[in-house]
Design a protein around this motif. Structure first.
Motif, PDB file in Angstrom:
ATOM      1  N   GLU A 152       4.858  29.025  24.783  1.00 25.47           N
ATOM      2  CA  GLU A 152       3.531  28.697  24.261  1.00 25.47           C
ATOM      3  C   GLU A 152       3.545  28.848  22.745  1.00 25.47           C
ATOM      4  OE1 GLU A 152      -0.581  28.397  23.393  1.00 25.47           O
ATOM      5  OE2 GLU A 152       0.770  29.988  22.745  1.00 25.47           O
ATOM      6  N   THR A 210       0.867  27.160  20.502  1.00 30.15           N
ATOM      7  CA  THR A 210      -0.430  26.960  19.844  1.00 30.15           C
ATOM      8  C   THR A 210      -1.116  28.286  19.528  1.00 30.15           C
ATOM      9  OG1 THR A 210      -0.680  24.839  20.964  1.00 30.15           O
ATOM     10  CG2 THR A 210      -2.688  25.837  20.086  1.00 30.15           C
ATOM     11  N   ASN A 211      -1.168  29.177  20.520  1.00 30.79           N
ATOM     12  CA  ASN A 211      -1.797  30.482  20.297  1.00 30.79           C
ATOM     13  C   ASN A 211      -0.828  31.468  19.651  1.00 30.79           C
ATOM     14  OD1 ASN A 211      -4.607  30.439  21.792  1.00 30.79           O
ATOM     15  ND2 ASN A 211      -3.184  29.297  23.064  1.00 30.79           N
ATOM     16  N   LYS A 228      -0.391  31.064  15.888  1.00 26.23           N
ATOM     17  CA  LYS A 228      -1.630  30.919  15.113  1.00 26.23           C
ATOM     18  C   LYS A 228      -1.691  31.924  13.955  1.00 26.23           C
ATOM     19  CE  LYS A 228      -6.509  29.921  15.837  1.00 26.23           C
ATOM     20  NZ  LYS A 228      -7.443  30.943  15.390  1.00 26.23           N
ATOM     21  N   ASN A 241      -1.681  30.650  10.169  1.00 27.51           N
ATOM     22  CA  ASN A 241      -2.892  30.859   9.386  1.00 27.51           C
ATOM     23  C   ASN A 241      -2.610  31.622   8.105  1.00 27.51           C
ATOM     24  OD1 ASN A 241      -5.789  30.080  10.261  1.00 27.51           O
ATOM     25  ND2 ASN A 241      -4.591  30.236  12.134  1.00 27.51           N
ATOM     26  N   ASN A 301      -0.010  27.068   5.414  1.00 24.75           N
ATOM     27  CA  ASN A 301      -0.489  26.130   4.400  1.00 24.75           C
ATOM     28  C   ASN A 301       0.291  26.232   3.097  1.00 24.75           C
ATOM     29  OD1 ASN A 301      -2.848  25.024   5.892  1.00 24.75           O
ATOM     30  ND2 ASN A 301      -3.517  27.161   5.849  1.00 24.75           N
ATOM     31  N   ARG A 334       2.401  18.078  23.284  1.00 29.30           N
ATOM     32  CA  ARG A 334       1.181  18.873  23.431  1.00 29.30           C
ATOM     33  C   ARG A 334       0.970  19.824  22.261  1.00 29.30           C
ATOM     34  NH1 ARG A 334       1.960  21.866  28.477  1.00 29.30           N
ATOM     35  NH2 ARG A 334       3.038  23.349  27.157  1.00 29.30           N
ATOM     36  N   GLU A 335       2.031  20.481  21.788  1.00 27.42           N
ATOM     37  CA  GLU A 335       1.840  21.533  20.797  1.00 27.42           C
ATOM     38  C   GLU A 335       2.641  21.306  19.512  1.00 27.42           C
ATOM     39  OE1 GLU A 335       2.135  25.451  22.783  1.00 27.42           O
ATOM     40  OE2 GLU A 335       1.824  24.413  24.683  1.00 27.42           O
ATOM     41  N   PRO A 374       1.624  18.073  17.202  1.00 25.35           N
ATOM     42  CA  PRO A 374       0.359  18.332  16.490  1.00 25.35           C
ATOM     43  C   PRO A 374       0.478  19.444  15.437  1.00 25.35           C
ATOM     44  CG  PRO A 374      -0.082  18.015  18.826  1.00 25.35           C
ATOM     45  CD  PRO A 374       1.410  18.053  18.669  1.00 25.35           C
ATOM     46  N   LEU A 375       1.190  20.521  15.744  1.00 31.75           N
ATOM     47  CA  LEU A 375       1.336  21.609  14.772  1.00 31.75           C
ATOM     48  C   LEU A 375       2.128  21.150  13.548  1.00 31.75           C
ATOM     49  CD1 LEU A 375       2.065  24.642  17.146  1.00 31.75           C
ATOM     50  CD2 LEU A 375       0.094  24.438  15.603  1.00 31.75           C
ATOM     51  N   HIS A 380       0.272  18.974  11.300  1.00 29.13           N
ATOM     52  CA  HIS A 380      -0.827  19.594  10.560  1.00 29.13           C
ATOM     53  C   HIS A 380      -0.387  20.542   9.447  1.00 29.13           C
ATOM     54  CE1 HIS A 380      -4.802  20.981   9.660  1.00 29.13           C
ATOM     55  NE2 HIS A 380      -4.357  22.214   9.720  1.00 29.13           N
ATOM     56  N   TYR A 381       0.524  21.459   9.737  1.00 30.56           N
ATOM     57  CA  TYR A 381       0.837  22.515   8.768  1.00 30.56           C
ATOM     58  C   TYR A 381       1.973  22.113   7.824  1.00 30.56           C
ATOM     59  CZ  TYR A 381      -2.248  25.745  11.179  1.00 30.56           C
ATOM     60  OH  TYR A 381      -3.355  26.357  11.704  1.00 30.56           O
ATOM     61  N   LEU A 385      -7.630  23.766  21.263  1.00 34.14           N
ATOM     62  CA  LEU A 385      -7.983  24.990  20.543  1.00 34.14           C
ATOM     63  C   LEU A 385      -8.541  24.563  19.188  1.00 34.14           C
ATOM     64  CD1 LEU A 385      -8.137  28.009  20.236  1.00 34.14           C
ATOM     65  CD2 LEU A 385      -5.711  28.065  19.708  1.00 34.14           C
ATOM     66  N   HIS A 407      -7.956  25.519  14.455  1.00 34.09           N
ATOM     67  CA  HIS A 407      -6.745  26.346  14.457  1.00 34.09           C
ATOM     68  C   HIS A 407      -6.464  26.901  13.071  1.00 34.09           C
ATOM     69  CE1 HIS A 407      -2.414  27.258  15.047  1.00 34.09           C
ATOM     70  NE2 HIS A 407      -2.700  27.314  16.335  1.00 34.09           N
ATOM     71  N   ILE A 459      -5.640  21.994  17.838  1.00 35.60           N
ATOM     72  CA  ILE A 459      -4.302  21.864  18.428  1.00 35.60           C
ATOM     73  C   ILE A 459      -4.418  22.029  19.946  1.00 35.60           C
ATOM     74  CG2 ILE A 459      -1.936  22.740  18.423  1.00 35.60           C
ATOM     75  CD1 ILE A 459      -2.673  21.701  15.697  1.00 35.60           C
ATOM     76  N   PRO A 460      -3.821  21.102  20.717  1.00 38.36           N
ATOM     77  CA  PRO A 460      -3.887  21.220  22.183  1.00 38.36           C
ATOM     78  C   PRO A 460      -3.176  22.471  22.690  1.00 38.36           C
ATOM     79  CG  PRO A 460      -3.191  19.014  21.527  1.00 38.36           C
ATOM     80  CD  PRO A 460      -3.144  19.870  20.297  1.00 38.36           C
ATOM     81  N   GLN A 511      -1.886  24.466  26.699  1.00 44.21           N
ATOM     82  CA  GLN A 511      -1.709  24.289  28.143  1.00 44.21           C
ATOM     83  C   GLN A 511      -3.054  24.299  28.846  1.00 44.21           C
ATOM     84  OE1 GLN A 511       0.978  26.928  30.247  1.00 44.21           O
ATOM     85  NE2 GLN A 511       2.460  26.818  28.582  1.00 44.21           N
ATOM     86  N   LEU A 523      -5.236  16.744  27.203  1.00 45.27           N
ATOM     87  CA  LEU A 523      -4.283  16.707  26.089  1.00 45.27           C
ATOM     88  C   LEU A 523      -2.938  17.262  26.526  1.00 45.27           C
ATOM     89  CD1 LEU A 523      -6.628  17.910  23.216  1.00 45.27           C
ATOM     90  CD2 LEU A 523      -5.799  15.594  23.627  1.00 45.27           C
ATOM     91  N   PHE A 556      -4.231  12.525  20.615  1.00 51.45           N
ATOM     92  CA  PHE A 556      -2.828  12.389  20.227  1.00 51.45           C
ATOM     93  C   PHE A 556      -2.090  11.393  21.129  1.00 51.45           C
ATOM     94  CE2 PHE A 556      -4.207  16.699  19.159  1.00 51.45           C
ATOM     95  CZ  PHE A 556      -3.905  16.735  17.811  1.00 51.45           C
ATOM     96  N   HIS A 557      -2.578  11.207  22.342  1.00 50.11           N
ATOM     97  CA  HIS A 557      -1.870  10.370  23.318  1.00 50.11           C
ATOM     98  C   HIS A 557      -2.443   8.962  23.395  1.00 50.11           C
ATOM     99  CE1 HIS A 557      -0.294  14.227  23.972  1.00 50.11           C
ATOM    100  NE2 HIS A 557      -1.312  14.687  24.653  1.00 50.11           N
TER     101      HIS A 557
END
Lengths: 340, 340, 340
Positions: B205, B207-208, B211, B215, B219, B237-238, B241-242, B245-246, C181, C184, C200-201, C203, C230, C257-258
């Motif tokens: 995992e 995304t969490n 974080k 954070n 950036n 999924r993760e 996107p991450l 973004h960052y 989420l 983020h 951010i997606p 699970q 997602l 995203f999809h």
């Protein structure tokens, strides 16, 4: 199909099913089926298997030992299954050790009736070795009707360990079918009972859950575990690495919702590069729809042939290797995998 | 390969490896390798790197700072790694702040020896900022041999925060390789020790878990984190996107089990539409099999070229863009990503 | 785009946007849009919708009831949304039953203003039926500012149950968009506020989370739930089996995203064999980028046509069936799905 043609379709099918060449044994022969396995509860007397044997018919129909009803302590029918099991072994099962003895005895009976495998439908493939006294304590709680969900989960985890041990002793192949949340739709369950097509897959974890079992028995090549999944994200992440590593572990074909063209393609694409072909068991059909058997094998053979052809055109394997592999995937591996 | 030809194959290989053109440095030159990085523990004196430097040979072999053994408080060899680290920095590491100082000092040493990156093999990419006093308390418990699994997990999460901070300060690229359950097979572990090919991926995992780190530092474009995965379900999924973004985050190439034709195809198909090409770092090879290096790069280049060709035929990119991108993916991005 | 051409690009776009044929209503007509739905909070007075109605313009722009701000008890703006809601219904909402009444009243208002659907953006699709007194107790805690994260989670789970019940009563289609989420990146959140593209997606679990709702309402074919994801690993594992089983459930198109070429291909490949086409709702566009609408529909139609063509060439469907299906996927299903 619609309201207008429903009746004529129904009548046509019914008429057809009464014709001699549509009787089960004639279809069995026409389909050129070598072996058909049923799944049967531990307490099953297999009287219909005996009738087939006694009939002189040459078709090979064998039982499979599926003891779920005797293992799931928190299911409403558990106690009645224990009663049936007591009756069939001729002794009241009032302790864990008698329970284990009864299961071992039934496995021998199944084996004598032609069984080559067991089957275990578990929600999670969690495995855990309880001590004899821990298992006994949970079993006694279950007999008193005081078992908790957590007790039941531990008991099932321990029984997978026991069944692996028994498989090493009696040679029965051990199939594990995890990851289905059974009877999702209560309305159907209450109206029609269990196993009525309302089972929905859920996330399944193998790497940690199977660690205890694979550490105790996974290096023993006299054990043969065939593992299935409904969670395709585990193919490349967990199942192929596990099957590639442990001698006792092989992967079953794409199962249930994934027994389909795209499902089979995903299976080969995600499994092959890590686990190869010989850690799988080719295609075996798992269906209640007797008439669908030839079509299902036909689809599997076409998809696998197409996959092999792709490897040939990319010069990853030769045409001769593809021909050899196509026979392995369609026929040899499943025979070897199930010791047929 | 079989029992009949085993000996002749072994002998042939052994003979070949003794021939001059199969000596490591000659192969290095023949393979046209620009840079090869080893991974080395924080306490490593890098004496073999010094020998290469002193030898006058022109091949570029550089170390990578991989401090896992000093970070994993609950591993049996942690204390001995701290002792080695104490010895190499010439001061007894008996506090968290001395521990941090020692790591910072070692990073400078590695950098002076040519290192451009660090590497962090963590089971989970969980990140969490402990206060200095919390970190100190856990460190003291570890020195007393009283650390819990939960302490160790928090400590590792905090160390990822510390290493990100250090990377901003000293400019070393930070690689994170999470998601492998190491030493799954105890039999092999007890017989042969750690890292013997019995590591099995598990669900990961991001995304969490990332974080807190992203954070605090994500950036900051002077930080460069290269993130890997063994869990392909996280690509779309993760991870994409991450990374999309960052600014600090880039995705490493398909890793380990997924360093394969289908694995590379899945990576590009799932990552590109969200993260593009320039949030990845092209292909870098991660192997113990020195002889496989040219083949691995060849496969990656073919798969990427094929992917780009598909985009050209669909008029999503032009042929000129594909040519530019193929050089980026094969060569430029990895040089830029690792500041080479 | 780079620093050299930034200004000229900006100026060109700005100039173009001022030309009459680039005004929103002219673009709407040029794009041949039949219906455009906004999403609006429960307290929204929909005054701009009224202005469009009053303007005499024939374009169909309708609201969608999206009550997230009134439901998320632990968000800082919850209390102010309740105040707005109180104002708009002309009664102080100081109890759960008044809250429910207010939402029901607003839904009727939205429906009268043209709404056909509601939309629920939840982190998890967890559903759970609270008793009236349990819901009331949590609501009172929220009014006192004493709500916990667990209270808020239960409350949202209960509100999904309430909204399903309301949809059966008032006929509004219920859309669920779970698994993101939000916010983020705190830096962006603190600088620019919520919903700024830093989501951010993660699970997402459907099989267990939706069980309570689907058991209570899923067999009711007068309810229509359109479910999005997602987390692509749920397509074949959870969503297709659920949509294939429950009459009330349909799958929305690939989201966010999809909503891309590869994303759409994966969706059809993983969903179709279990759920078919008629348990999906074709393509509907979900964007803030007004100008991208025609291109997005064009991509979806091309990808679906290509998918159907593949089925025709494999003789799985006929060319006539493909033509019929292509119209269903592009146009009919979405109209039917949203009762337009």
């Amino acid at each position: 199909m619609n309201a207008d043609n429903a009746e004529i379709i129904y009548d046509t099918i019914e008429k057809r099913l009464r014709e001699p060449d549509f009787l089960p044994r004639n279809l069995f022969e026409k389909f050129n089926i070598e072996v058909l396995s049923t799944t049967d509860s531990a307490s099953d007397k297999l009287e219909y298997h005996q009738i087939i044997k006694d009939s002189g018919w040459k078709g090979k129909v064998i039982p499979t030992f599926r003891p779920d009803a005797a293992v799931n302590l928190d299911k409403p029918n558990w106690k009645s299954e224990i009663d049936k099991l007591s009756e069939v072994v001729g002794e009241t099962i009032d302790s864990f050790s008698k329970f284990i003895n009864a299961l071992e005895e039934r496995r021998i009976f199944f084996k004598n009736m032609g069984a080559v495998a067991t089957d275990h439908g578990v929600r999670s493939p969690f495995t855990y070795q309880l001590s004899k006294s821990e298992a006994e304590a949970i079993f006694q709680k279950a007999l008193r009707g005081e078992v908790t969900e957590s007790d039941a989960k531990l008991f099932t985890a321990n029984m997978l360990m026991e069944f692996a041990r028994m498989s090493i002793e009696d040679g029965l192949v051990m199939q594990i079918h995890p990851g289905s949340l059974r009877d999702h739709n209560n309305l159907i369950y209450e109206k029609f009972g269990t196993d009525k097509g309302c089972d929905i897959p859920e996330q399944t974890e193998y790497t940690n859950n199977l660690k205890e079992l694979l550490n105790k028995y996974g290096n023993n090549s006299s054990l043969s575990i065939i593992l299935f999944t409904l969670d395709e994200s585990t193919y490349s992440r967990e199942l192929a690495p596990l099957a590639g590593h442990y001698p006792a572990l092989k992967l079953g074909p794409p199962w249930w919702f994934h027994d389909s063209i795209q499902g089979m393609i995903r299976y080969r694409q995600r499994v092959t590069e890590t686990a190869g072909f010989f850690n799988t068991v080719g295609f075996n059909d798992d269906t209640r729809a007797f008439l669908s058997i030839p079509a299902r094998h036909d689809v599997a053979r076409r998809v696998d042939s197409n996959f092999l052809a792709g490897l040939v055109t990319k010069h990853i394997i030769t045409f001769d290797e593809a021909k050899m592999l196509s026979k392995e995937l369609a026929y040899n591996l499943v025979k070897k995998g199930y010791k047929l």
